[in-house]
Design an enzyme around this catalytic site. Structure first.
Site, PDB file in Angstrom:
ATOM      1  N   GLY A  27      40.758  21.568 -10.436  1.00 53.15           N
ATOM      2  CA  GLY A  27      40.954  21.648 -11.885  1.00 53.15           C
ATOM      3  C   GLY A  27      39.765  22.359 -12.518  1.00 53.15           C
ATOM      4  N   SER A  46      44.001  19.535 -16.013  1.00 52.22           N
ATOM      5  CA  SER A  46      43.382  20.608 -16.817  1.00 52.22           C
ATOM      6  C   SER A  46      44.429  21.589 -17.330  1.00 52.22           C
ATOM      7  CB  SER A  46      42.357  21.375 -15.969  1.00 52.22           C
ATOM      8  OG  SER A  46      41.324  20.519 -15.542  1.00 52.22           O
ATOM      9  N   GLN A  50      46.483  20.287 -24.098  1.00 50.56           N
ATOM     10  CA  GLN A  50      47.155  20.940 -25.213  1.00 50.56           C
ATOM     11  C   GLN A  50      46.210  21.188 -26.378  1.00 50.56           C
ATOM     12  OE1 GLN A  50      50.294  18.239 -26.266  1.00 50.56           O
ATOM     13  NE2 GLN A  50      51.637  18.907 -24.613  1.00 50.56           N
ATOM     14  N   GLY A  51      45.548  20.101 -26.834  1.00 53.77           N
ATOM     15  CA  GLY A  51      44.783  20.169 -28.084  1.00 53.77           C
ATOM     16  C   GLY A  51      43.711  21.222 -28.020  1.00 53.77           C
ATOM     17  N   GLY A  52      42.850  21.149 -27.007  1.00 50.96           N
ATOM     18  CA  GLY A  52      41.822  22.159 -26.836  1.00 50.96           C
ATOM     19  C   GLY A  52      40.507  21.570 -26.411  1.00 50.96           C
ATOM     20  N   GLU A 112      41.397  16.797 -34.755  1.00 49.79           N
ATOM     21  CA  GLU A 112      42.003  15.693 -34.011  1.00 49.79           C
ATOM     22  C   GLU A 112      41.377  14.374 -34.428  1.00 49.79           C
ATOM     23  OE1 GLU A 112      41.946  16.632 -29.819  1.00 49.79           O
ATOM     24  OE2 GLU A 112      43.633  17.973 -30.057  1.00 49.79           O
ATOM     25  N   HIS A 125      47.300   7.183 -24.362  1.00 50.79           N
ATOM     26  CA  HIS A 125      47.585   8.104 -25.468  1.00 50.79           C
ATOM     27  C   HIS A 125      48.751   7.548 -26.262  1.00 50.79           C
ATOM     28  CE1 HIS A 125      48.329  11.676 -27.795  1.00 50.79           C
ATOM     29  NE2 HIS A 125      47.244  12.227 -27.282  1.00 50.79           N
ATOM     30  N   ARG A 136      42.244   6.653 -30.973  1.00 49.88           N
ATOM     31  CA  ARG A 136      43.483   6.471 -30.207  1.00 49.88           C
ATOM     32  C   ARG A 136      43.795   5.021 -29.879  1.00 49.88           C
ATOM     33  NH1 ARG A 136      43.204  11.589 -26.053  1.00 49.88           N
ATOM     34  NH2 ARG A 136      43.616  13.070 -27.709  1.00 49.88           N
ATOM     35  N   HIS A 152      46.533   7.849 -20.041  1.00 49.25           N
ATOM     36  CA  HIS A 152      46.219   9.250 -20.316  1.00 49.25           C
ATOM     37  C   HIS A 152      44.864   9.692 -19.766  1.00 49.25           C
ATOM     38  CE1 HIS A 152      46.365  13.023 -22.434  1.00 49.25           C
ATOM     39  NE2 HIS A 152      45.297  12.741 -23.138  1.00 49.25           N
ATOM     40  N   GLU A 165      36.715  14.399 -14.956  1.00 49.94           N
ATOM     41  CA  GLU A 165      37.217  13.064 -15.315  1.00 49.94           C
ATOM     42  C   GLU A 165      36.828  11.999 -14.291  1.00 49.94           C
ATOM     43  OE1 GLU A 165      41.197  13.127 -16.850  1.00 49.94           O
ATOM     44  OE2 GLU A 165      41.394  10.946 -16.734  1.00 49.94           O
ATOM     45  N   ARG A 207      37.121   7.712 -25.390  1.00 50.21           N
ATOM     46  CA  ARG A 207      36.874   9.161 -25.454  1.00 50.21           C
ATOM     47  C   ARG A 207      37.305   9.731 -26.801  1.00 50.21           C
ATOM     48  NH1 ARG A 207      40.433  14.018 -23.443  1.00 50.21           N
ATOM     49  NH2 ARG A 207      42.041  12.562 -24.066  1.00 50.21           N
ATOM     50  N   SER A 223      36.983  15.940 -23.124  1.00 50.21           N
ATOM     51  CA  SER A 223      36.963  15.896 -21.661  1.00 50.21           C
ATOM     52  C   SER A 223      36.940  17.282 -21.044  1.00 50.21           C
ATOM     53  CB  SER A 223      38.144  15.089 -21.124  1.00 50.21           C
ATOM     54  OG  SER A 223      39.284  15.311 -21.882  1.00 50.21           O
ATOM     55  N   LEU A 224      37.671  18.236 -21.601  1.00 49.05           N
ATOM     56  CA  LEU A 224      37.522  19.606 -21.100  1.00 49.05           C
ATOM     57  C   LEU A 224      36.070  20.037 -21.305  1.00 49.05           C
ATOM     58  CD1 LEU A 224      40.719  21.425 -22.478  1.00 49.05           C
ATOM     59  CD2 LEU A 224      40.314  20.648 -20.139  1.00 49.05           C
TER      60      LEU A 224
END
Ligand SMILES: Cc1cc2nc3c(=O)[nH]c(=O)nc-3n(C[C@H](O)[C@H](O)[C@H](O)COP(=O)(O)OP(=O)(O)OC[C@H]3O[C@@H](n4cnc5c(N)ncnc54)[C@H](O)[C@@H]3O)c2cc1C
Length: 516
Positions: free
Chosen positions: A18, A47, A51-53, A118, A233, A278, A337, A361, A372, A377-378
């Site tokens: 990933g 990875s 979606q979000g970024g 977010e 999530h 969340r 999630h 992760e 988180r 995380s990315l």
């Protein structure tokens, strides 16, 4: 005795393809490295599904200190503040590095990044690509870069099954391939195996994300930290698919609201509404669902006809299930999630076992604490890959004459026997009795020759930590202890004498025992 991949002997072994694994490999270039990925690149990595970024303080109104403050607030007393500062400060450069490696992020006509908002972020700071296709674009860029880099050997379809130690230090990795076991000789390994969602019955993760790297590390004697903190999530698409497609938090960032079948708004009484952290949104939904309701994300007013342009991937998933998000509420429910806990590492990504690093992760760096912050995380994987690579490159390879596994693990790994236990007893709301039931069952699998032994060990560590933590904090909620304890403490775990041993340490104490 399994065959040894002699041509690759001595190279750093990166387990996982990933973002964390591939970027570590690229940062190590031109040093030859081998990447093991149990699934073909891109297909088995969370990875690729992001979606979000990626969060970074790049907006004119933003600052890394504000980003750090948001992460620390979300982390509920358990963030490692120096690590949070280090990562949030490195974030803009990490985004630039991905751009230099060929990743194209979405930009406005004036060339500035289009920034998403977010939950629990105080600024618009989510850099994204292809609308909601950020992960797909990042992995596309990195896979192309890896294919152009001759120093990186990628072995796809090769699954790491055991770390092999000599005198307490890494000596090699025992892997499983389609044609049988394979030994890789090396004194440096990076565990970048991603998350644990596949241990649960409902997840947004690839189903093969079962925390194998955590089992590898634990069986090799490594310390793990804060395993009980699992993020569920709130908005996974509830149309009977598994894994459940994610409906990104960014949809709520654009103003979509959570309602039940009667149109009642769930988050009406909360100051941040749908953009509460969340865990708060998840528990509100979970309780409402337990009372027999269904929950929907209603984007009709906020986005309407613009939905498909801003969120093309989500729109495609919805349409496949017969839902038009422009005109219909989207059915959603919480799903496993992200794992905040993991293998304890220092700032260089080193674990407590010499020759073993962890990244992404699978690692517990201290960035997330008990919860988180979205899209961190990315970022963590991107920043830490560089630091892990620097540390690996600065550690001389050691030669090992003999490599002989005590036993070759079973050919197949099967997590399905733990799904029901984890979902029922180690999920969003936890109790002492439920956790004890889970521990008993998981222990009977984890230390026996069983296809579910490794997934059960990871589940056992999560359940053990969840039982010992008699409080509610971040992603861990005990209905019998609904408040946070007065002291902020980490929980360290290790496999010892055929069981899981655990003890608390104060927040702020070093993640691993050996020197810096
Ligand atoms: C649907 C979804 C949306 C998300 N959206 C976002 C987002 O917008 N922003 C954000 O910051 N985060 C997001 N996340 C979280 C984020 O994607 C992950 O935390 C992050 O990508 C993890 O990267 P990684 O490299 O550690 O693991 P992964 O990308 O999961 O890669 C793990 C790799 O390890 C391999 N592997 C596993 N076990 C073995 C083994 N035993 N041997 C060999 N190979 C093995 C896998 O095949 C895979 O190649 C999202 C997650 C999901 C599931």
């Amino acid at each position: 005795m399994p065959p040894i991949a002699e041509a690759l002997a001595g190279q750093p072994i990166i387990v996982g393809g990933g973002l964390a694994g591939l970027l570590t490999a690229l940062h190590l270039a031109p040093e030859p490295v081998v990447v093991l990925a149990k699934a073909p690149l891109a297909s088995g990595a969370a990875s690729a599904w992001a979606q979000g970024g990626i969060a970074a303080a790049v907006g004119a109104d933003d600052d890394p200190a504000l980003h750090a403050a948001d992460a620390v607030t979300a982390g509920a007393g358990l963030c490692d503040v120096p690590m949070v500062q280090r990562i949030t400060e490195a974030a803009p450069e990490a985004v630039d590095d991905l751009i230099r490696r060929g990743v194209a992020f979405d930009r406005s006509a004036d060339g500035t990044f289009k920034l998403g908002l977010e939950g629990a972020h105080s600024r618009r700071r989510i850099v994204h690509a292809g609308g909601d296709g950020t992960g797909r674009e990042i992995l596309r860029g990195l896979i192309a870069s890896v294919r152009r880099t001759p120093s990186v050997t990628v072995l796809e379809g090769v699954e790491a099954r055991r770390l092999m130690l000599t005198d307490g230090r890494l000596a090699g990795v025992l892997a499983q391939t389609k044609s049988g076991p394979l030994l890789l000789r090396g004194s440096r390994v990076v565990i970048a195996t991603g998350g644990i969602g596949g241990l649960y019955g409902h997840t947004t993760n690839p189903l093969a994300a079962i925390g194998q790297g955590l089992a590898l590390a634990a069986r090799a004697g490594a310390v793990l930290r804060d395993m009980e903190f699992v993020q569920f999530h709130p908005t996974a698409l509830d149309v009977g698919r598994d894994p459940m497609p994610l409906v990104s938090e960014a949809v709520r960032g654009e103003g979509a609201i959570l309602v039940d079948e009667g149109g009642e708004r769930l988050m009406a009484g909360h100051s941040r509404g749908e953009l509460e952290p969340r865990d708060i949104v998840t528990r509100a939904m979970w309780r409402h669902i337990a009372e027999g309701h269904r929950v929907f994300l209603d984007a009709r007013t906020a986005l309407g006809a613009d939905f498909a342009e801003r969120f093309p991937v989500i729109a495609t998933h919805c349409h496949a299930a017969g839902i038009d998000p422009a005109t219909m509420p989207i059915p959603v429910r919480p799903a496993a999630h992200y794992h905040m806990g993991g293998i304890a590492v220092d700032q260089a990504g080193r674990t407590s076992v010499e020759g073993v690093w962890a990244c992404g992760e699978a690692a517990a760096t201290g960035l997330h604490g008990a919860n988180r912050l979205a899209s961190n995380s990315l970022l963590e994987a991107a920043c830490c890959a560089r630091w892990v690579a620097t540390s690996v490159a600065g550690t001389a390879a050691r030669n090992r004459a003999s490599l002989r596994p005590a036993a070759v693990p079973r050919e197949t790994v099967d997590a399905s026997p733990v799904h029901e236990i984890m979902s029922r007893y180690v999920g969003v709301l936890r109790t002492r009795d439920g956790l004890r039931t889970a521990i008993e069952t998981l222990r009977s699998l984890a230390f026996h020759d069983h296809p579910a032994a490794d997934p059960a060990l990871v589940g056992l560590m999560i359940a053990t930590a969840a039982l010992l933590r008699e409080e509610s904090r971040g992603g861990h909620w005990r209905t019998d202890f609904p408040h946070a304890a007065p002291s902020d403490r980490h929980l360290r775990l290790a496999v010892h004498n055929g069981d899981v041993a655990a003890h608390f340490t104060p927040a702020g104490s070093p993640a691993i025992a050996r020197g810096a």
